[in-house]
Motif scaffolding. Structure first.
Motif, PDB file in Angstrom:
ATOM      1  N   LEU A  62       2.014   4.522   3.792  1.00  0.00           N
ATOM      2  CA  LEU A  62       0.253   4.165   3.499  1.00  0.00           C
ATOM      3  C   LEU A  62      -0.458   4.780   2.002  1.00  0.00           C
ATOM      4  N   LYS A  88      -5.802  -1.496   0.988  1.00  0.00           N
ATOM      5  CA  LYS A  88      -4.351  -0.341   1.061  1.00  0.00           C
ATOM      6  C   LYS A  88      -2.972  -1.038   1.026  1.00  0.00           C
ATOM      7  N   THR A 115       1.008  -0.668   1.263  1.00  0.00           N
ATOM      8  CA  THR A 115       1.933  -0.125   1.565  1.00  0.00           C
ATOM      9  C   THR A 115       3.716  -0.085   1.277  1.00  0.00           C
TER      10      THR A 115
END
Length: 182
Positions: A62, A91, A93
């Protein structure tokens, strides 16, 4: 006495399970989209969280997008506001599996293949048969590092025509994680 035995068994099982996970919160991810003869377009994030399950080779990472640091503050601002749109997509991932992973077979240097998916800017791209290097270090930690190339079009990132000759549409991504037993 029976309850004490059950409690002991449960706590022992949790301890054994926890030993199959390795984790870091200080992993490093760097990307570069530079082209020759123009200013370097490169950023690094040194606060990436990554975890591996050593029982089955499942791996996840992450990255908080606003954590990428550029040499030029204005470039960082443009990246967050105009390209990554990090307020809307905070974010990135990765989730995947390292093929044929076995802690018992790790040595000084192991090239392994992995498959999974990377999500950035709200779009997900599947990665198949990519390579990484993983090794068990003398202190018991795991070192995972590698590189990959991503195309900005796969993540619906548009490069304005005015700067299209200053930015590569293919981004080189490198990563390095030192993971410790959880």
């Amino acid at each position: 006495m029976k309850r004490l035995l059950i409690l002991f068994t449960l706590l022992t099982s949790i301890g054994i399970f926890a030993q199959s996970k390795y984790l870091t919160k200080t992993g490093k991810v760097t990307f570069e989209a530079s082209v020759p003869s123009f200013e370097e377009v490169k950023a690094t994030n040194k606060n990436t969280t990554a975890i591996i399950n050593t029982e089955n080779g499942e791996f996840a990472a992450l990255v908080l997008v606003k954590g990428f640091r550029f040499k030029n503050a204005l470039m960082e601002e443009h990246f967050n506001e105009n390209y990554a749109e990090s307020d809307d997509y905070p974010k990135a991932t990765f989730k995947g599996t390292i093929a044929n992973f076995s802690m018992d077979e790790l040595s000084a240097s192991n090239i392994k293949s992995y498959s999974g998916s990377i999500t950035f800017h709200g779009k997900t791209k599947t990665l198949d048969n990519e390579s990484l290097n993983i090794k068990k270090q003398t202190d018991g930690s795991l070192l995972i590092k590698g590189e990959l190339k991503l195309n900005v079009a796969d993540f619906d990132i548009e490069i304005p025509k005015i700067v299209s000759n200053k930015l590569s549409s293919e981004v080189n991504v490198s990563y390095e994680f030192v993971l410790n037993k959880k």
